[in-house]
Motif scaffolding. Structure first.
Motif, PDB file in Angstrom:
ATOM      1  N   GLY A  83       0.980  -1.281   0.082  1.00 13.62           N
ATOM      2  CA  GLY A  83      -0.041   0.149   0.120  1.00 13.62           C
ATOM      3  C   GLY A  83       0.999   1.193  -0.088  1.00 13.62           C
ATOM      4  N   ASN A  84       1.951   1.386   0.662  1.00  9.32           N
ATOM      5  CA  ASN A  84       2.751   2.367   0.831  1.00  9.32           C
ATOM      6  C   ASN A  84       3.670   2.537  -0.489  1.00  9.32           C
ATOM      7  OD1 ASN A  84       2.155   2.508   3.576  1.00  9.32           O
ATOM      8  ND2 ASN A  84       4.099   1.494   4.263  1.00  9.32           N
ATOM      9  N   LEU A  85       3.901   1.403  -1.296  1.00  6.25           N
ATOM     10  CA  LEU A  85       4.437   1.589  -2.786  1.00  6.25           C
ATOM     11  C   LEU A  85       3.419   2.050  -3.555  1.00  6.25           C
ATOM     12  CD1 LEU A  85       6.613   0.677  -4.748  1.00  6.25           C
ATOM     13  CD2 LEU A  85       5.327  -1.504  -4.919  1.00  6.25           C
ATOM     14  N   MET A  86       1.946   1.795  -3.384  1.00  4.04           N
ATOM     15  CA  MET A  86       1.291   2.276  -4.529  1.00  4.04           C
ATOM     16  C   MET A  86       1.184   3.811  -4.200  1.00  4.04           C
ATOM     17  SD  MET A  86      -2.739   0.935  -5.491  1.00  4.04           S
ATOM     18  CE  MET A  86      -2.186  -0.507  -6.008  1.00  4.04           C
ATOM     19  N   ALA A  87       0.852   4.216  -2.975  1.00  3.00           N
ATOM     20  CA  ALA A  87       0.556   5.609  -2.515  1.00  3.00           C
ATOM     21  C   ALA A  87       1.956   6.456  -2.986  1.00  3.00           C
ATOM     22  CB  ALA A  87       0.314   5.667  -0.957  1.00  3.00           C
ATOM     23  N   ASP A  88       2.934   6.024  -2.720  1.00  5.19           N
ATOM     24  CA  ASP A  88       4.295   6.720  -2.870  1.00  5.19           C
ATOM     25  C   ASP A  88       4.537   6.752  -4.597  1.00  5.19           C
ATOM     26  OD1 ASP A  88       4.581   6.976  -0.122  1.00  5.19           O
ATOM     27  OD2 ASP A  88       6.271   5.586  -0.142  1.00  5.19           O
ATOM     28  N   ALA A  89       4.081   5.893  -4.939  1.00  8.43           N
ATOM     29  CA  ALA A  89       4.315   5.828  -6.645  1.00  8.43           C
ATOM     30  C   ALA A  89       3.388   6.743  -7.390  1.00  8.43           C
ATOM     31  CB  ALA A  89       3.917   4.530  -7.138  1.00  8.43           C
ATOM     32  N   ILE A 106       1.438  18.623  -4.754  1.00 11.78           N
ATOM     33  CA  ILE A 106       0.721  17.577  -4.463  1.00 11.78           C
ATOM     34  C   ILE A 106       0.930  17.457  -2.721  1.00 11.78           C
ATOM     35  CG2 ILE A 106      -0.162  15.252  -4.066  1.00 11.78           C
ATOM     36  CD1 ILE A 106       0.239  15.044  -7.147  1.00 11.78           C
ATOM     37  N   ASP A 107       0.248  17.760  -2.014  1.00 10.48           N
ATOM     38  CA  ASP A 107       0.394  17.361  -0.522  1.00 10.48           C
ATOM     39  C   ASP A 107       0.577  16.269  -0.041  1.00 10.48           C
ATOM     40  OD1 ASP A 107       0.970  20.372   0.354  1.00 10.48           O
ATOM     41  OD2 ASP A 107      -1.100  20.578  -0.422  1.00 10.48           O
ATOM     42  N   MET A 108      -0.437  15.476  -0.041  1.00 14.42           N
ATOM     43  CA  MET A 108      -0.558  14.075   0.253  1.00 14.42           C
ATOM     44  C   MET A 108      -1.412  13.140  -0.946  1.00 14.42           C
ATOM     45  SD  MET A 108      -3.583  14.150   3.122  1.00 14.42           S
ATOM     46  CE  MET A 108      -4.081  12.302   2.603  1.00 14.42           C
ATOM     47  N   VAL A 109      -1.296  11.818  -0.458  1.00 13.02           N
ATOM     48  CA  VAL A 109      -1.982  11.074  -1.311  1.00 13.02           C
ATOM     49  C   VAL A 109      -2.968  10.151  -0.413  1.00 13.02           C
ATOM     50  CG1 VAL A 109      -1.830   8.962  -2.996  1.00 13.02           C
ATOM     51  CG2 VAL A 109      -0.142  10.841  -3.091  1.00 13.02           C
ATOM     52  N   LEU A 110      -4.202   9.899  -0.939  1.00 17.26           N
ATOM     53  CA  LEU A 110      -5.092   8.856  -0.281  1.00 17.26           C
ATOM     54  C   LEU A 110      -5.693   7.902  -1.345  1.00 17.26           C
ATOM     55  CD1 LEU A 110      -6.577   7.408   2.084  1.00 17.26           C
ATOM     56  CD2 LEU A 110      -8.166   9.324   1.878  1.00 17.26           C
ATOM     57  N   LEU A 111      -5.448   6.624  -1.224  1.00 20.94           N
ATOM     58  CA  LEU A 111      -6.018   5.629  -2.002  1.00 20.94           C
ATOM     59  C   LEU A 111      -6.974   4.888  -1.229  1.00 20.94           C
ATOM     60  CD1 LEU A 111      -2.852   4.782  -4.320  1.00 20.94           C
ATOM     61  CD2 LEU A 111      -4.822   6.503  -4.675  1.00 20.94           C
ATOM     62  N   ASN A 112      -7.338   3.599  -1.876  1.00 20.44           N
ATOM     63  CA  ASN A 112      -8.344   2.694  -1.116  1.00 20.44           C
ATOM     64  C   ASN A 112      -7.664   1.277  -1.084  1.00 20.44           C
ATOM     65  OD1 ASN A 112      -8.987   2.805  -3.989  1.00 20.44           O
ATOM     66  ND2 ASN A 112     -10.663   1.284  -3.225  1.00 20.44           N
ATOM     67  N   TYR A 113      -7.864   0.655   0.250  1.00 17.63           N
ATOM     68  CA  TYR A 113      -7.312  -0.604   0.181  1.00 17.63           C
ATOM     69  C   TYR A 113      -7.792  -1.741  -0.632  1.00 17.63           C
ATOM     70  CZ  TYR A 113      -6.642  -5.178   2.908  1.00 17.63           C
ATOM     71  OH  TYR A 113      -6.694  -6.346   3.706  1.00 17.63           O
ATOM     72  N   GLY A 114      -9.066  -1.401  -0.749  1.00 17.77           N
ATOM     73  CA  GLY A 114      -9.588  -2.399  -1.705  1.00 17.77           C
ATOM     74  C   GLY A 114      -9.336  -2.275  -3.259  1.00 17.77           C
ATOM     75  N   GLY A 115      -8.539  -1.160  -3.555  1.00 19.66           N
ATOM     76  CA  GLY A 115      -8.054  -1.111  -4.808  1.00 19.66           C
ATOM     77  C   GLY A 115      -6.642  -1.970  -5.019  1.00 19.66           C
ATOM     78  N   ILE A 116      -6.060  -2.282  -4.287  1.00 18.35           N
ATOM     79  CA  ILE A 116      -4.850  -3.244  -4.417  1.00 18.35           C
ATOM     80  C   ILE A 116      -5.708  -4.869  -4.619  1.00 18.35           C
ATOM     81  CG2 ILE A 116      -2.797  -4.190  -3.271  1.00 18.35           C
ATOM     82  CD1 ILE A 116      -2.957  -1.808  -1.586  1.00 18.35           C
ATOM     83  N   ARG A 117      -5.454  -5.413  -5.808  1.00 22.02           N
ATOM     84  CA  ARG A 117      -6.234  -6.436  -6.184  1.00 22.02           C
ATOM     85  C   ARG A 117      -5.353  -7.684  -6.297  1.00 22.02           C
ATOM     86  NH1 ARG A 117     -11.223  -5.623  -4.877  1.00 22.02           N
ATOM     87  NH2 ARG A 117     -11.788  -7.293  -6.474  1.00 22.02           N
ATOM     88  N   SER A 118      -4.179  -7.536  -6.136  1.00 22.33           N
ATOM     89  CA  SER A 118      -3.190  -8.710  -5.849  1.00 22.33           C
ATOM     90  C   SER A 118      -1.784  -8.674  -5.047  1.00 22.33           C
ATOM     91  CB  SER A 118      -2.638  -9.038  -7.434  1.00 22.33           C
ATOM     92  OG  SER A 118      -1.755 -10.077  -7.551  1.00 22.33           O
TER      93      SER A 118
END
Length: 251
Positions: A83-89, A106-118
């Motif tokens: 999750g950290n990898l995806m948000a940092d990317a 950009i100040d920060m990033v927020l994604l969703n846990y369910g968006g990581i599918r593998s």
């Protein structure tokens, strides 16, 4: 007068005689046709599509980087390495695009846990890896939020108790899940300051009940898919070795 009555009767007869009877559907029948390997392939279609299919497969299997270990979104309670990898990317790849379009950072990033599918498996990382992790067509958007809306965002995270991927936000909870620290880029959140939060179009539209995104100053659409940000980020790395850290913790 006699002919007048006759014409009237004739008109009524024609009017009602030409009226179509209403038809009603009373039954639908169908059958299932199974598609199996017993159905012969169309040779013309196969010869036409094979070069395209082989090109796509070759492209998807092209090696971009190497993963030092296997990483899963279930590896941590509040933040995970993948999750950290995806948000940092998303932060690193979207930041220069946003800066060039708006002059802002950009100040920060927020994604969703369910968006990581593998999982991210140990070994070669390819374009196919990115498609497995993010198979959806979600695109990156940047939302301008006041500090008061950021408070709603951090409150949401504290209540969800889920490892939603975040970057540049540090959030700490006590044992009762109350927020004891919330900082962006190492600084306390200011109520009236505008923060530029990168997320995806699904969450902006209320996905996962993140309704706080709708109360915003501005929306910026980057026309840049999260999957493409991952691919671009993988290309820049030789070895991928993300870690869990203290960006979201419970004391």
């Amino acid at each position: 007068m006699r002919f007048t009555h006759l014409f009237i009767l004739l008109y009524i007869f024609i009017l009602f005689g030409c009226k179509q009877e209403k038809l009603q559907l009373i039954k639908i029948e169908g059958k299932q046709i199974k598609i199996t390997n017993t159905i012969a392939a169309n040779s013309e279609i196969e010869s036409f599509t094979t070069p395209f299919r082989e090109h796509i497969q070759k492209d998807l299997d092209s090696v971009l980087a190497y993963s030092a270990d296997t990483y899963s979104k279930s590896d941590g309670k509040y933040n995970t390495a993948i999750g950290n990898l995806m948000a940092d990317a998303v932060f690193s790849e979207a930041s220069p695009i946003f800066k060039s379009k708006t002059g802002h950072n950009i100040d920060m990033v927020l994604l969703n846990y369910g968006g990581i599918r593998s999982i991210l498996s140990k070994g070669n990382v390819t374009k196919r890896t990115a498609f497995k992790i993010m198979p959806f067509e979600n695109s990156i958007v940047v939302v301008a939020l006041k500090g008061t809306q950021i408070d709603s965002l951090t409150y949401y995270l504290s209540k969800s108790k889920t490892a939603h991927p975040i970057s540049k936000l540090k959030l700490s909870l006590n044992k009762d899940y109350k927020i004891i620290e919330a900082k962006i880029n190492g600084k306390n959140i200011e109520k009236e300051k505008t923060y530029y939060v990168a997320t995806n179009d699904y969450l902006y539209n209320g996905g996962d009940n993140m309704t706080f995104f709708k109360t915003n100053d501005s929306l910026y659409v980057l026309n840049y898919k999260i999957r493409n940000a991952l691919i671009d980020n993988f290309k820049k790395a030789d070895t991928i070795s993300p870690v869990r850290d203290d960006r979201f913790t419970q004391k």
